[in-house]
Design an enzyme around this catalytic site. Structure first.
Site, PDB file in Angstrom:
ATOM      1  NE  ARG A   1      -2.388  -1.989   3.235  1.00  0.00           N
ATOM      2  CZ  ARG A   1      -2.344  -1.822   4.976  1.00  0.00           C
ATOM      3  NH1 ARG A   1      -4.029  -1.447   4.961  1.00  0.00           N
ATOM      4  NH2 ARG A   1      -1.437  -2.304   5.453  1.00  0.00           N
TER       5      ARG A   1
ATOM      6  CE  LYS B   1       0.776  -2.453   9.587  1.00  0.00           C
ATOM      7  NZ  LYS B   1      -0.249  -2.572   9.881  1.00  0.00           N
TER       8      LYS B   1
ATOM      9  CE1 TYR C   1      -5.227   2.223  10.400  1.00  0.00           C
ATOM     10  CE2 TYR C   1      -4.091   2.315   8.497  1.00  0.00           C
ATOM     11  CZ  TYR C   1      -5.574   2.219   9.300  1.00  0.00           C
ATOM     12  OH  TYR C   1      -6.621   2.349   8.023  1.00  0.00           O
TER      13      TYR C   1
ATOM     14  CG  HIS D   1      -2.028  -1.069  15.103  1.00  0.00           C
ATOM     15  ND1 HIS D   1      -3.651  -1.217  15.711  1.00  0.00           N
ATOM     16  CD2 HIS D   1      -2.527  -0.876  13.904  1.00  0.00           C
ATOM     17  CE1 HIS D   1      -3.764  -0.916  14.452  1.00  0.00           C
ATOM     18  NE2 HIS D   1      -3.299  -0.808  13.347  1.00  0.00           N
TER      19      HIS D   1
ATOM     20  CD  GLU E   1      -3.617   3.060  15.280  1.00  0.00           C
ATOM     21  OE1 GLU E   1      -2.169   2.962  16.375  1.00  0.00           O
ATOM     22  OE2 GLU E   1      -3.437   3.884  14.484  1.00  0.00           O
TER      23      GLU E   1
ATOM     24  NE  ARG F   1     -22.478  -4.443  15.140  1.00  0.00           N
ATOM     25  CZ  ARG F   1     -23.336  -3.352  13.857  1.00  0.00           C
ATOM     26  NH1 ARG F   1     -24.574  -3.308  14.213  1.00  0.00           N
ATOM     27  NH2 ARG F   1     -22.700  -3.779  13.045  1.00  0.00           N
TER      28      ARG F   1
ATOM     29  CB  VAL G   1     -11.753  -8.967  19.733  1.00  0.00           C
ATOM     30  CG1 VAL G   1     -11.858  -7.831  20.795  1.00  0.00           C
ATOM     31  CG2 VAL G   1     -12.887  -9.755  19.997  1.00  0.00           C
TER      32      VAL G   1
ATOM     33  CB  ALA H   1      -7.669  -8.555  17.398  1.00  0.00           C
TER      34      ALA H   1
ATOM     35  CG  ASP I   1      -3.329  -4.871  13.522  1.00  0.00           C
ATOM     36  OD1 ASP I   1      -3.969  -4.914  14.956  1.00  0.00           O
ATOM     37  OD2 ASP I   1      -3.563  -4.292  12.164  1.00  0.00           O
TER      38      ASP I   1
ATOM     39  CB  VAL J   1      -1.007 -11.702   7.523  1.00  0.00           C
ATOM     40  CG1 VAL J   1      -0.577 -10.390   7.273  1.00  0.00           C
ATOM     41  CG2 VAL J   1      -0.397 -13.291   7.141  1.00  0.00           C
ATOM     42  CB  ALA J   2       0.331  -7.540  11.906  1.00  0.00           C
ATOM     43  CG  ASN J   3       0.818  -6.382   6.113  1.00  0.00           C
ATOM     44  OD1 ASN J   3       1.302  -7.350   6.405  1.00  0.00           O
ATOM     45  ND2 ASN J   3       1.709  -5.704   5.360  1.00  0.00           N
ATOM     46  CG  MET J   4      -4.906 -10.078   6.724  1.00  0.00           C
ATOM     47  SD  MET J   4      -6.426 -10.620   8.265  1.00  0.00           S
ATOM     48  CE  MET J   4      -7.640 -10.730   6.483  1.00  0.00           C
TER      49      MET J   4
END
Length: 371
Positions: free
Chosen positions: A15, A75, A94, A96, A118, A203, A239, A268, A270, A298-301
């Site tokens: 990206r 990222k 981002y 995190h 985020e 919800r 979550v 979740a 990341d 994978v932390a950056n899908m």
């Protein structure tokens, strides 16, 4: 303001934080933009397109960091970028932080101004800069889960939607927010039997109204999760606690209750992951197996679908990036509460409660750094 657009160097991160159209908007507002060569290549944007939009192309990442007042990224900076960051430099990306302590300490040491996508939060508690990537990751989760349920990839050998005369797979989605809603919707579209859990009865009522008949809503608690994992073929962790570490809803001990070949997709991860045994992986090596259970973490899908992801992300981030450039970060954060909530680390001080709590660091009132 001088804007820098470095190339993302995280593993398989294709990206980019600005499109050529975004660069043109900065130029139109009187700013200067420097773009690292090939920064947009992975998303399908050439250096020539950026140059035609008014950017100056620089050959190295060092030059981009060296000249920019504001760095716009996708990222969080990784180890080799830490020493490139200048004191007082604004980083809009981002972060995190709560899931990775070394990054937090590095940004404190560099005395950077870290404004995290985020934690930008509107009055209705929605997260406008997280939503687009949550939508992408949520829609990708069943797609990846379906792939890793295949036997050659060590899954149970189940087709997510089944076929006439054969039951479809059971999908368990933990969390009814943006990611969970999208994951349930796509899983249901595949034809799977879907259970979605959330701690909010309100919800669950909303989801019950909008979901198709093959989606069941269930209150999230330890007992219900422990029962559901026994028959689940694919479990999607969705979550989020804004700016804080995700709680572990599935512990290592609970893996023994799952059938061999069950697939876990922890979106979740990341933010620390909601499945205890999940640790961040990459698109290059996306899975690992513990107790015969396949973990996809994978932390950056969204980095796997960069064209879609870049356009979706920049649609959301560009108005805020322009605001920061036009007014300066202090004035922009004073005028817009959602941007103020995006501040995490400023001038060596932690100003976001979730980050301070995660690592036992002192918390500075954000009003102090905006004074």
């Amino acid at each position: 303001m001088i804007i820098g657009l470095p190339k993302e160097i995280k593993n398989n991160e294709n990206r980019v934080a600005l499109t050529p159209g975004g660069v043109a908007e900065f130029i139109k507002n009187g700013h200067t933009v420097y773009v690292q060569a090939t920064a947009g290549e992975g998303s399908g944007f050439s250096d020539e397109e950026y140059a035609l939009a008014g950017a100056t192309i620089l050959p190295t990442i060092e030059e981009v960091y060296g000249i920019a007042e504001m760095i716009v990224k996708v990222k969080e900076p990784i180890d080799q970028e830490y020493n490139l960051i200048k004191e007082g430099q604004l980083l809009f990306t981002y972060f995190h932080f709560a899931s990775y302590e070394p990054l937090t300490h590095a940004m404190i040491q560099r005395k950077a101004t870290c404004l995290a996508y985020e934690t930008v939060e509107l009055k209705d508690r929605s997260l406008p800069l997280l939503v687009p990537m949550s939508e992408v990751a949520g829609r990708m989760a069943p797609q990846e889960g379906a792939k890793y349920l295949e036997k050659p990839l060590k899954g149970r050998g189940i087709l997510l939607g089944g076929v006439p005369g054969v039951k479809p797979a059971n999908v368990l989605v933990l969390g009814g927010g943006i990611v969970g809603t999208q994951a349930a919707k796509i899983s249901a579209g595949f034809g799977a039997n879907v259970t979605i859990m959330d701690i909010s009865l309100k919800r669950l009522r909303e989801l019950d109204d909008i979901m198709p008949a093959n989606v069941t809503t269930v209150m999230s608690n330890h007992y219900n999760i422990k029962e559901a994992i026994k028959t689940a073929d694919l479990i999607i962790g969705a979550v989020l606690i804004p700016g804080a570490k995700a709680p572990h809803l599935i512990t290592r001990e609970m893996l023994k209750d799952m059938r061999p070949g069950t697939v876990l997709v922890d979106v979740a991860v990341d933010q620390g992951g909601c499945i205890e045994t999940c640790k961040p992986t990459t698109h290059e090596n996306p899975t690992f197996i513990i107790d015969d259970v396949v973990h996809y973490c994978v932390a950056n899908m969204p980095g796997a679908v960069p064209y879609t992801s870049t356009l979706a992300l920049t649609n959301a981030t560009l108005p805020y990036a322009l605001l920061l450039a036009n007014k300066g970060w202090k004035q922009a954060c004073q005028e817009r509460d959602e941007l103020r909530l995006g501040l995490n680390v400023v001038d060596g001080k932690v100003v976001y409660p979730g980050v301070a709590e995660a690592f036992g660091l002192p918390l500075t009132d954000v009003a102090e750094v905006l004074a």
